[in-house]
Scaffold this motif. Structure first.
Motif, PDB file in Angstrom:
ATOM      1  N   MET A 199       0.613 -32.959  42.383  1.00 47.49           N
ATOM      2  CA  MET A 199       0.366 -32.257  41.121  1.00 47.49           C
ATOM      3  C   MET A 199       1.373 -32.720  40.066  1.00 47.49           C
ATOM      4  N   GLN A 200       0.945 -32.765  38.828  1.00 49.34           N
ATOM      5  CA  GLN A 200       1.822 -33.175  37.728  1.00 49.34           C
ATOM      6  C   GLN A 200       2.738 -32.021  37.353  1.00 49.34           C
ATOM      7  N   ALA A 201       4.000 -32.343  37.281  1.00 52.93           N
ATOM      8  CA  ALA A 201       4.971 -31.294  36.967  1.00 52.93           C
ATOM      9  C   ALA A 201       4.931 -30.962  35.482  1.00 52.93           C
ATOM     10  N   ASP A 206       7.831 -27.857  27.156  1.00 53.80           N
ATOM     11  CA  ASP A 206       6.641 -28.457  26.592  1.00 53.80           C
ATOM     12  C   ASP A 206       5.567 -27.426  26.265  1.00 53.80           C
ATOM     13  N   GLN A 207       5.696 -26.194  26.799  1.00 53.22           N
ATOM     14  CA  GLN A 207       4.711 -25.171  26.547  1.00 53.22           C
ATOM     15  C   GLN A 207       4.871 -24.604  25.148  1.00 53.22           C
TER      16      GLN A 207
END
Length: 209
Positions: A199-201, A206-207
């Motif tokens: 899965m991409q961390a 960034d949110q």
């Protein structure tokens, strides 16, 4: 003295025999199933008394301990816990009553014929009393494991097969029943139970706010 002892044993035998007949009749005529089971216990105890008169102490105590102390108590608990419909239980009694009378008459005729036979009377006349140190258990064990060893083992195998067959017949496999399969648990591999997912961390910065 021997005459008095013989008469006393005869009186005790007939007393036990009368009690067995009375209890047996009450087993099939009692309206309450619990009372029928208790009368059956009385019949077993009276039969044990008859076996004591025949110097079969081991069989008498086995009858009391195994049947009266275990089997009949289990039957009594089952009968007391079940919600038995007595009206439905008595249905068909009088329909089968003539057949039961005929069967009882045949059994009585066979017993009278066997006991009244001359050979049976001559066999019973030569029964000897054993000494005080005579052990019925020892003699029974000696006969079972020497002269009748193979028939005893065959009977044990037959009983074992019957027990396994009864368990197999009463076993019901249901779709919703869950059970463990030990061989499948031992043979399981990591790839069968564990799957690694990439899965991409994501960073919290960034949110959007």
């Amino acid at each position: 003295m021997d005459f008095v002892t013989s008469n006393f044993e005869t009186i005790v035998f007939y007393a036990f025999a009368a009690m067995i007949v009375f209890a047996s009749l009450r087993v099939i005529t009692a309206r309450n199933p619990v009372h029928a089971v208790l009368y059956l216990v009385l019949a077993f105890i009276s039969s044990a008394g008859v076996w004591l008169l025949l110097e079969a102490e081991f069989l008498a105590i086995a009858l009391v301990l195994v049947y009266v102390g275990a089997v009949m108590v289990l039957f009594l608990f089952v009968v007391m816990m079940l919600d038995i419909n007595l009206v439905r239980l008595r249905e068909g009694f009088w329909r089968w009553f003539p057949f039961g009378v005929v069967l009882a008459a045949i059994m009585v005729f066979e017993m009278v014929w066997v006991l009244g036979n001359r050979r049976t009377a001559e066999t019973g006349a030569h029964l000897a009393k054993h000494a005080a140190n005579y052990s019925n258990t020892k003699e029974l064990g000696r006969l079972l494991y020497t002269d009748y060893a193979y028939p005893f083992e065959i009977a044990a195998v037959i009983l074992l097969v019957a027990m396994v067959a009864a368990i197999a017949l009463t076993l019901r496999r249901r779709k919703d029943a869950k059970s463990q399969d030990v061989s499948a648990q031992v043979a399981v591999k990591k790839a069968d139970r564990l799957r690694i997912v990439t899965m991409q961390a994501e960073r919290k910065d960034d949110q959007p706010n």
